[in-house]
Enzyme design. Structure first.
Site, PDB file in Angstrom:
ATOM      1  N   ASP A 200      -7.442 -12.531 -71.389  1.00  0.00           N
ATOM      2  CA  ASP A 200      -8.457 -13.499 -71.778  1.00  0.00           C
ATOM      3  C   ASP A 200      -9.802 -12.995 -71.276  1.00  0.00           C
ATOM      4  O   ASP A 200      -9.873 -11.937 -70.643  1.00  0.00           O
ATOM      5  CB  ASP A 200      -8.140 -14.916 -71.266  1.00  0.00           C
ATOM      6  CG  ASP A 200      -8.574 -15.973 -72.288  1.00  0.00           C
ATOM      7  OD1 ASP A 200      -9.779 -15.986 -72.634  1.00  0.00           O
ATOM      8  OD2 ASP A 200      -7.721 -16.739 -72.769  1.00  0.00           O
ATOM      9  N   HIS A 275     -11.546 -14.051 -77.025  1.00  0.00           N
ATOM     10  CA  HIS A 275     -10.954 -14.208 -75.692  1.00  0.00           C
ATOM     11  C   HIS A 275     -10.665 -12.822 -75.100  1.00  0.00           C
ATOM     12  O   HIS A 275      -9.624 -12.616 -74.462  1.00  0.00           O
ATOM     13  CB  HIS A 275      -9.657 -15.039 -75.743  1.00  0.00           C
ATOM     14  CG  HIS A 275      -9.889 -16.520 -75.886  1.00  0.00           C
ATOM     15  ND1 HIS A 275     -10.359 -17.311 -74.863  1.00  0.00           N
ATOM     16  CD2 HIS A 275      -9.729 -17.350 -76.940  1.00  0.00           C
ATOM     17  CE1 HIS A 275     -10.462 -18.555 -75.277  1.00  0.00           C
ATOM     18  NE2 HIS A 275     -10.097 -18.609 -76.540  1.00  0.00           N
ATOM     19  N   GLU A 340      -9.903 -19.467 -81.494  1.00  0.00           N
ATOM     20  CA  GLU A 340     -11.276 -19.741 -81.056  1.00  0.00           C
ATOM     21  C   GLU A 340     -12.245 -18.566 -81.176  1.00  0.00           C
ATOM     22  O   GLU A 340     -13.027 -18.314 -80.267  1.00  0.00           O
ATOM     23  CB  GLU A 340     -11.229 -20.262 -79.606  1.00  0.00           C
ATOM     24  CG  GLU A 340     -10.390 -21.519 -79.495  1.00  0.00           C
ATOM     25  CD  GLU A 340     -10.350 -22.115 -78.088  1.00  0.00           C
ATOM     26  OE1 GLU A 340     -10.408 -23.345 -77.997  1.00  0.00           O
ATOM     27  OE2 GLU A 340     -10.253 -21.366 -77.103  1.00  0.00           O
TER      28      GLU A 340
END
Ligand code: ACM
Ligand code: ZN
Length: 768
Positions: A200, A275, A340
């Site tokens: 991440d 990420h 995302e």
């Protein structure tokens, strides 16, 4: 209505248990498919032997041999020779499905039948849970216990094939030893999947031989652990990170091999295309514009530093990484993230735009779909399958991708409709980073509450799914994101006992689940957790108070509740709480300033935290209030929020809070008659990670007529960084004054670094 006696008979008939004298001793979680109790029991002694032939049988036997060694001090033996009695025997049966088992116990011992390793392990785990809970003791050996198990037959098999837990080891790194312990606990609950979120923005956690900077640079960030996650400042790419860690390839091999022995598949997640700031910080050419960035120390939103699909080198990198990852993890599935991504960089990148023209892609969503389909082809060519978060539906699903539905259950519904397999992991109720009870009594977390019962009540198969769709549901998984989880202790607190509810959701047929029955077994299980040294949460024992203020009669009515059925709630008013306190039966009424204390008790012992609430009937309670500035629309409260005696909790969505961000709070309280006043206290909250700050100034003015106000006092303070969530009353004293009207102006913090304006949250203005 049925007469009680008939309904009891009906209940016995419908339940899967044939009741004999030992019924209460079967507290297994997850609840087996079928249990038939017979009479008598089997008692282990130092001469009990385990009859095991194959390696898989021996591995299963080892689990209980270790327990007897550590908790009892016995060295139970293993043999390959069939024994007539006093034994635990394993029998291989090709007729049973993978993971299914049968456990038969009579006076002579136990026989576990299964077709393979997992079935033998689960048979042993059930036998373990039938033994007295002291078998879990890791602190000391116990000799006073009769190691008896009831005679019975269990026929058992799981409802779902995917029974998972995800650990986010990126936002905070967790040691290999903790991962191994977690694997034991998964096996204990008959769960079979550990999903490791290895990549991440805030940390790259796996050694990749071809790209050493991923761990030299990407695994470490500048230490800002003293600040709230979302209040951490941007780092300078030149500054060396010191906070973090990673697993070497040797560590991974050890984790995978250990998990294999425990019937647990470790599924790696390699995030893309977003990420991944930790990867870009290591190799800036992975992004569209090659600009050096730092590994961030805290929250990033939106996520715009993402991989560039316009460069072939990005795919070479990902294929190299995936090749090393697949060599380490034998799992059928490789999780490739895909959540995302804010794709603004792709819009303005010449290479990305060129690729879109060449591939005839309409927009960046289709470019993302192209990206994931290409990765899927690569992974499929190696004989594996990909999993993506539900954003992978956008722009078109790769042909054989499995979808993890996290933004609710809709993604899972849609993917299953399209004929894809899905794993249900909706934020509510399967994001274990959320609170599980009143946040005032728990470590700081993402806001939102998910109780044990909330988890238990979830069914991964939705009522609105067709039979065909339901067949695509592989199971459910709990996800523990670790932004707010810096330690193993907090991680355990978040996982247990909620994981037990997931275990049962994934294992037990829906028709055999029952909250009341589970809650009894869960309480037994908690005793085991205690002896295992797990720092589990006792929030299910928390008492919640729902209070209503009757403004007209200045009277408060309080209802006390606990999520376990028929819990023994005891309470006191203005007195210390103990087991002799009054048992709660009907709502409590208060008319004057009172401190309420309440807790759940069982067999004379307090089970959870003491709920303490102060109800202060101050001079403004139930009076008129006029708002000169309106509260923010998201936190409107109502016209009595600030004078209703009821206080807000750290759950700032609890309805008691009003908030201001663009203007200062400015209100006038009308006491209805002239009174002597000498202080006001402003009830506030600070949670900087959520943008909520204590006030920087409070001004109090008083008036007799409501027109002409005179300043009574001003209080001011400077903004200060605070990593916790905190409730605080700011009290402003002044020389006693006669007044009917009191104006209070409270200023929110502005010019906060990386933030600008902060929210001011107020739950009460106490006038004395
Ligand atoms: C996620 O929570 N972004 C998968
Ligand atoms: Zn690009």
């Amino acid at each position: 209505m049925l007469k009680p006696i008939y309904s009891l008979v009906l209940f016995l008939f419908l339940s899967n248990f044939s009741f004999a004298q030992n019924a209460s001793e079967v507290n297994i979680i997850p609840k087996p498919k079928q249990v038939t109790l017979t009479s008598g029991n089997f008692q282990f002694n130092p001469e009990t032997v385990f009859v095991a032939q194959s390696e898989e049988e021996k591995q299963a036997a080892q689990v209980l041999i270790e327990r007897f060694k550590e908790a009892v001090g016995w060295e139970l033996q293993m043999t390959t020779e069939t024994k007539a009695g006093n034994s635990v025997q394993f029998e291989k049966s090709g007729g049973l499905e993978n993971e299914a088992y049968e456990l038969k116990i009579n006076e002579n011992g136990a026989i576990i039948t299964a077709s393979g390793a997992s079935g033998f392990l689960y048979g042993i785990e059930s036998l373990r849970q039938l033994l007295p809970s002291e078998i879990e003791n890791i602190q000391q050996t116990t000799s006073e216990v009769a190691w008896k198990v009831p005679a019975l037959t269990i026929k058992d098999a799981p409802r779902f094939q995917w029974r998972g837990l995800m650990l986010d080891v990126s936002r905070h790194f967790f040691k290999k030893e903790y991962i191994l312990e977690t694997i034991d606990r998964l096996a204990f609950l008959k769960m079979n999947t550990l999903h490791l979120h290895l990549v991440d923005d805030q940390g790259w956690r796996i050694e990749i031989k071809k790209y050493p900077k991923l761990t030299e640079i990407g695994a470490f960030r500048v230490d800002q652990e003293d600040k709230a996650w979302n209040s951490r400042s941007e780092n300078d790419p030149e500054e060396k990170g010191t906070y973090g860690g990673f697993y070497t390839q040797e560590d991974i091999k050890e984790i995978v091999a250990y998990a294999q022995k425990k019937g647990v598949t470790v599924v790696p997640e390699v995030e893309m295309p977003a990420h991944v700031m930790s990867a870009i910080a290591s190799y800036p050419w992975l992004a569209c514009d090659d600009t050096p960035i730092a590994v961030p120390s805290g929250g990033i939103w939106p996520i715009t530093d993402i991989f560039c699909p316009g460069k072939e080198t990005t795919f070479e990198f990902l294929e190299d990484v995936l090749t090393e990852v697949m060599a380490l993890f034998p799992s059928e599935y490789i999780h490739v993230g895909d959540d995302e991504a804010t794709k603004t960089a792709w819009e303005s990148c010449a290479s990305c735009q060129e690729l879109m023209v060449k591939e005839d892609l309409e927009n960046v969503e289709e470019l993302q779909s192209y990206f994931m389909k290409r990765i899927e082809r690569f992974v499929n060519a190696k004989g594996r399958k990909i999993i993506g978060w539900d954003e992978i539906l956008q722009g078109g699903l790769p042909p054989s991708a499995t979808v993890m539905s996290w933004q609710g259950v809709e993604g899972g519904w849609e993917a299953s409709k399209q004929g894809h397999d899905v794993i249900m992991t909706p934020t509510f109720p399967l994001y274990f980073d959320r609170y599980q009870g009143n946040p005032d009594y728990e470590p700081l977390a993402f806001d939102g509450e998910i109780t044990l019962k909330d988890v238990y009540d979830f069914d991964p198969v939705l009522d609105s799914m067709s039979v065909a769709q339901a067949q695509h549901v592989l199971g459910a998984q709990a996800n523990l994101w670790s932004e707010y989880i810096p330690t193993e202790a907090i991680s355990e607190f978040k996982i247990y006992p909620r994981l037990a509810a997931v275990a049962e959701m994934d294992w037990t047929p829906k028709t055999a689940t029952d909250w009341s029955d589970f809650s009894k077994r869960a309480q037994h299980l908690m005793k085991r957790f205690e002896l295992m040294g797990i720092q589990y949460s006792k929030s299910s024992y928390a008492v919640t108070a729902a209070a209503d203020m009757d403004l007209e009669n200045r009277k408060i009515k309080i209802k006390l509740e606990n999520e376990f059925p028929r819990a023994e709630i005891r309470y006191t008013l203005n007195a210390p709480l103990d087991a002799s306190a009054k048992r709660y039966k009907t709502p409590i009424e208060l008319k004057k300033t009172t401190q309420l204390q309440a807790a759940v008790f069982k067999d004379g012992k307090q089970m959870g935290d003491t709920l303490t609430q102060d109800f202060k009937f101050h001079k403004a309670a139930g009076k008129q209030i006029d708002y000169l500035t309106k509260p923010h629309k998201n936190y409107p409260g109502n016209n009595s929020s600030l004078i209703n005696v009821l206080r807000g909790s750290k759950n700032f969505h609890d309805g008691q809070w009003q908030a201001w961000i663009n203007d200062a709070m400015e209100v006038v309280i009308d006491l209805g008659q002239t009174e002597e006043v000498k202080s006001i206290s402003l009830g506030t909250l600070e949670n900087q990670g959520s943008g909520i700050y204590f006030p920087v100034e409070i001004m109090v003015l008083v008036s007799q007529d409501g027109e002409n106000f005179k300043k009574a006092s001003t209080f001011s303070r400077a903004y200060k960084a605070n990593s916790s969530s905190e409730l605080k009353d700011f009290r402003v004293d002044f020389k006693a004054k006669k007044a009917r009207f009191i104006k209070v102006i409270a200023k929110n913090a502005t010019d906060i670094p990386n933030r600008g304006n902060g929210f001011l949250f107020v739950d009460e203005i106490l006038v004395e």
